[in-house]
Enzyme design. Structure first.
Site, PDB file in Angstrom:
ATOM      1  N   GLU B 144       0.813  -1.216   0.000  1.00 58.82           N
ATOM      2  CA  GLU B 144       0.000   0.000   0.000  1.00 58.82           C
ATOM      3  C   GLU B 144       0.845   1.263   0.000  1.00 58.82           C
ATOM      4  OE1 GLU B 144      -3.354   0.302   0.007  1.00 58.82           O
ATOM      5  OE2 GLU B 144      -3.771  -1.842  -0.024  1.00 58.82           O
ATOM      6  N   ASP B 145       1.700   1.401  -0.972  1.00 51.39           N
ATOM      7  CA  ASP B 145       2.450   2.643  -1.132  1.00 51.39           C
ATOM      8  C   ASP B 145       3.478   2.911  -0.045  1.00 51.39           C
ATOM      9  OD1 ASP B 145       1.749   3.569  -3.512  1.00 51.39           O
ATOM     10  OD2 ASP B 145       0.154   4.889  -2.822  1.00 51.39           O
ATOM     11  N   SER B 146       3.801   1.931   0.769  1.00 53.57           N
ATOM     12  CA  SER B 146       4.926   2.186   1.666  1.00 53.57           C
ATOM     13  C   SER B 146       6.178   1.682   0.967  1.00 53.57           C
ATOM     14  CB  SER B 146       4.741   1.502   3.013  1.00 53.57           C
ATOM     15  OG  SER B 146       4.573   0.124   2.847  1.00 53.57           O
ATOM     16  N   GLY B 283       4.934   7.867  -1.041  1.00 51.50           N
ATOM     17  CA  GLY B 283       4.845   6.734  -0.135  1.00 51.50           C
ATOM     18  C   GLY B 283       5.585   7.018   1.147  1.00 51.50           C
ATOM     19  N   ARG B 315      -1.904   3.651 -11.275  1.00 48.44           N
ATOM     20  CA  ARG B 315      -1.492   5.050 -11.314  1.00 48.44           C
ATOM     21  C   ARG B 315      -1.127   5.519 -12.714  1.00 48.44           C
ATOM     22  NH1 ARG B 315       0.253   4.822  -6.084  1.00 48.44           N
ATOM     23  NH2 ARG B 315      -1.370   3.700  -4.992  1.00 48.44           N
TER      24      ARG B 315
END
Ligand SMILES: [Zn+2]
Ligand SMILES: [Zn+2]
Lengths: 321, 522
Positions: B144-146, B283, B315
């Site tokens: 999740e975008d980390s 992120g 994206r």
């Protein structure tokens, strides 16, 4: 004993050795061994690095933390590091980290009195121990094939007229796991030795042009063509990076199975580059020592004796049969 | 420009211009143009024009970068970094120029720069560093975008920043005071005095801390006191700390003297800090991993950042992949270096450049697992990408409390972080606990730990009974709850009520509305 049956005796063959570069083959062992060696070289071989800085005067453009950080990253010759004590378990100074057994003191005092910009470099660091000095200073004094004019030392900060830097620094022993500044290795990597088999029959079904385009499909120079017989042969197997470009190309040409490439499970080609803190060859030797100590710790720990009751044979294997 | 070939057009003027995209449109088409763009990418403006391969990105992502992230990225102050006194400023330790170039970035540089004709300065328009980025899953720490960052790289100084906060205080000038003859007002001046509100250990006699003093939260930054002895010192809030960078004494236009003390804090990235590439791919750090645990290539290259492949399909930012592939070629000595929007090199050019440099065409490489030393089954895309550190950092946002200050009116915990407040437990959260059936937990959260209070009710007439002082038959006076409706204290009971509810009753009571409470023992 049962363990002895599977016991292996890894072999090392050195290919190329310079002060800061080592290339060697490691054979008759497996990936766990090779990787353990790599990991220890990166993170657990001790070196000496500046750890504590007391700043007396700092009128430079960089702040105290900035300069301290830069000082910490200067590699120091650490041949003594293996015998030195960690300051946290040094008896002589009660973990204070200031005694001669666990630390080396440095002094730096530079003031700019000229109109030109003056560099403060690692050469300005005055060590209290001649065996622990910045690596570029050590290289200059040994002067073996080293061009001193080209190297001005590792720049710490630049001064303008009137600016001054005066400090005391204490270098301590440490490992790369605690902070990257203690890592002696610039690069440690290995690759599996490839085994390349060309399907000659299928290869001969290609035209010269096709052969050339197939060879060209590999980004590295792995294959070559004999100018007389027009036969494709392996020029440099180790140049192969397992990128599978040639296999994909063969499939695209409608000739799957043109070449078979396998990684040998038990032979590795290591490349070790050192920061200069210890010689690359010494780095490998130290890594093996550290690895041995770690294994000893497992073998001798009380846990293992307790675990003996649970795991029986496994425990006795670990203690060497 | 003197010859009138180049004209600088303002925003209002632009409305009445018919501008051609390029020279070829200027002559080939029927339309009559008044102007011609120097390069098609100039229509994007500065912050968008320096994004590589913008024309390959989704428009929203380009906007994210050029409007939001370029503002939040930490760089280096170009003007007077040593003497400026902004309330809050951030500086990157080692800013870098990206590997790629665009026509706009070239136009900003000076061609006579000493490093040579093709090297352009002005790295200050870029606020970031070139990180080796691998697109891979890393043990679930980059969901999740980390993103996962290499701790060794950070310890070597990557993305290290300093944060300077300035505290200002004014005092009236002596001369002005004399002319105004304000005798009623106490004369306030800087100075050290033992203070009740905070520690003054690091202050010199003049009321200012010495350079290099390490101030913690609660310490006094500027000592200021009146002649009468009243303390006007400025204290650090509980989230603030730092070392003293500089102390400046000056006067403003009205002639009032003021002092500015700036505190510096050096921060290395930690879990929770926010980063972004130039393609709107933001992120936060999910894990700082040791160097030896990262996958490595046969050359021993280890990524600085590992991002999740799921960041790409939805994206629509292939520009970032192109940037990494091009950057990899440039880093290996490739000569094709431009990534100008609309005139970007073709995919074939990029892949050929990579092939010549000895890499597989699509930028992916065989990597070995850092944990096990075995080859990973799939090839991993890896290449240098320009990353920016954004000003949203975990340290500025941590919020925790068990007990602390409460709001004076509602007696509920305050929300402000600076005042050691708590995090709101809102309606959505309440719904969540309801759904779980965790009634006791809900009761604790919303009542016991919030605005617990008690009040007295008359069990007979259901009215609120107040605590009053009354005289008893024996002649003495006692203080206690008493029902004035029933004229007795017999049936009065004590109930637990949120202070908010009690407050409401009291307010209604003041308007002449009495609230009745039905009670039963439990
Ligand atoms: Zn000691
Ligand atoms: Zn009553």
């Amino acid at each position: 004993m049962e363990g002895a049956k599977n016991q292996r005796f890894p072999k090392i063959k050195i290919r190329e050795m310079k002060d800061d570069y080592l290339k060697f083959e490691l054979r008759e062992t497996d990936a766990s061994m090779a990787n353990a060696l790599r990991r220890v070289m990166l993170a657990e071989v001790p070196t000496i690095a500046i750890d504590l800085v007391e700043i007396e005067v700092n009128s430079t453009v960089l702040n105290d933390e900035f300069i301290s950080h830069r000082l910490g990253l200067i590699p120091l010759t650490s041949d003594r590091a293996m015998d030195m004590r960690f300051s946290r378990d040094c008896d002589a100074c009660d973990g204070d980290g200031q005694c001669e057994y666990c630390s080396v003191e440095f002094h730096l005092s530079v003031r700019c009195d000229q109109d030109q910009t003056q560099d403060v470099t690692s050469a300005d660091l005055q060590s209290t121990d001649p065996t622990v000095v910045p690596v570029d200073v050590a290289a200059r004094s040994s002067s073996s094939g080293y061009d001193a004019s080209e190297n001005r030392g590792i720049i710490i900060v630049k001064l303008r007229r009137g600016q001054e830097l005066r400090l005391r620094a204490i270098a301590r022993k440490g490992i790369g796991k605690d902070h990257a500044k203690w890592s002696p290795a610039a690069t440690v990597t290995f690759m599996y030795e490839p085994e390349i088999r060309i399907n000659e029959e299928l290869m001969e079904s290609l035209s010269l042009e096709e052969k050339n385009s197939w060879i060209e499909s590999s980004p590295t120079k792995v294959f070559g063509i004999d100018p007389n017989t027009h036969q494709v042969m392996v020029v440099d197997a180790e140049a192969y990076t397992y990128d599978e470009e040639v296999i994909k190309k063969a499939e695209a040409m409608g000739k799957p199975g043109l070449v078979e490439i396998e990684a040998k499970e038990d032979s590795f080609i290591f490349t070790v580059e050192s920061t200069g803190a210890v010689k690359a060859s010494q780095l490998v030797i130290n890594a093996i020592d550290v690895l041995k100590q770690k294994l000893d710790a497992v073998r001798l720990s009380d846990d293992t004796v307790e675990a003996d009751d649970q795991f029986g044979e496994l425990g006795s294997h670990m203690r060497g049969g | 420009m003197n010859e009138g070939v180049i004209e600088l057009v303002g925003i209002e003027e632009e409305e009445d211009c018919q501008t051609a995209w390029g020279v070829k449109y200027l002559f080939s088409e029927e339309k009559v143009y008044t102007h011609c763009e120097l390069d098609p990418s100039f229509l994007l403006g500065l912050s968008c024009g320096i994004i590589p391969f913008t024309n390959h990105d989704h428009a929203r992502r380009a906007l994210y970068q050029s409007e939001k992230h370029s503002q939040q990225a930490i760089g280096f102050s170009t003007t007077n970094p040593k003497i400026r006194v902004d309330t809050l400023s951030h500086q990157l330790y080692y800013p870098q120029r990206p590997l790629f170039r665009t026509v706009i970035s070239d136009c900003l540089g000076k061609p006579e720069y000493p490093l040579g004709k093709n090297v352009h300065p002005m790295s200050e328009i870029y606020n970031g560093q070139n990180a080796i980025v691998a697109v891979n899953v890393h043990q679930g720490y980059n969901q999740e975008d980390s993103l996962v960052m290499n701790r060794a790289s950070l310890e070597r100084g990557m993305f290290r920043t300093e944060h300077i906060r300035c505290y200002k205080a004014e005092v009236e000038n002596k001369e002005i005071l004399e002319t105004k003859r304000m005798k009623s007002k106490d004369k306030i001046d800087f100075g050290k005095m033992p203070s009740k509100i905070g520690r003054v250990d690091s202050l010199d006699d003049d009321g200012f801390p010495f350079i290099g003093a390490n101030l913690q939260s609660g310490d006094i930054v500027i000592g200021k006191c009146a002649e009468s002895g009243a303390d006007h010192s400025i204290k650090l809030k509980h989230t603030e700390r730092g070392k003293v960078q500089k102390v400046i004494l000056s006067a403003n236009d009205e002639g009032t003297n003021f002092a500015a003390v700036s505190l510096r804090q050096v921060r290395s990235p930690i879990v929770g800090d926010k980063f972004s590439s130039m393609h709107g791919q933001k992120g936060v750090i999910g894990l700082l991993e040791s160097q030896e645990n990262f996958p490595f290539t046969h050359q021993g290259i280890v990524p600085d950042i590992v991002i999740n492949p799921h960041a790409f399909p939805t994206r629509q930012t292939p520009g970032q992949l192109l940037e990494a592939a091009l950057g990899k070629g440039i880093a290996c000595g490739g000569l094709m270096r431009y990534a100008t929007p609309f005139t970007t090199p073709s995919i074939d050019h990029i892949t050929d450049q990579l092939h010549r440099a000895g890499y597989s065409r699509w930028g992916h490489e065989r990597v070995y697992s850092g944990h096990y030393g075995e080859m990973m089954r799939s090839l991993i895309f890896i290449g240098p990408t320009f990353y920016q550190r954004l000003i949203h950092m975990a340290e500025d946002k941590v919020k925790f409390r068990n007990t602390g200050p409460v709001h004076p009116l509602t007696r509920q915990p305050v929300a402000d972080r600076k005042r050691f407040g708590g995090v709101k437990f809102g309606e959505m959260e309440r719904d969540c606990l309801l759904a779980h059936g965790a009634a006791a937990n809900l009761h604790e959260r919303l009542f016991t730990l919030s605005d617990f209070s008690q009040m007295h009710i008359c069990g007979k007439c259901s009215h609120i009974s107040n605590v009053i002082q009354r005289s008893v038959a024996g002649g003495g006076k006692i203080r206690g709850p008493f029902c004035r409706f029933c004229d007795s204290a017999e049936h009065v009971v004590k109930v637990n009520v949120p202070y908010g509810a009690k407050l409401l009753c009291q307010e209604l009571f003041s308007m002449g509305i009495s609230v009745k409470f039905g009670t039963e023992p439990c």
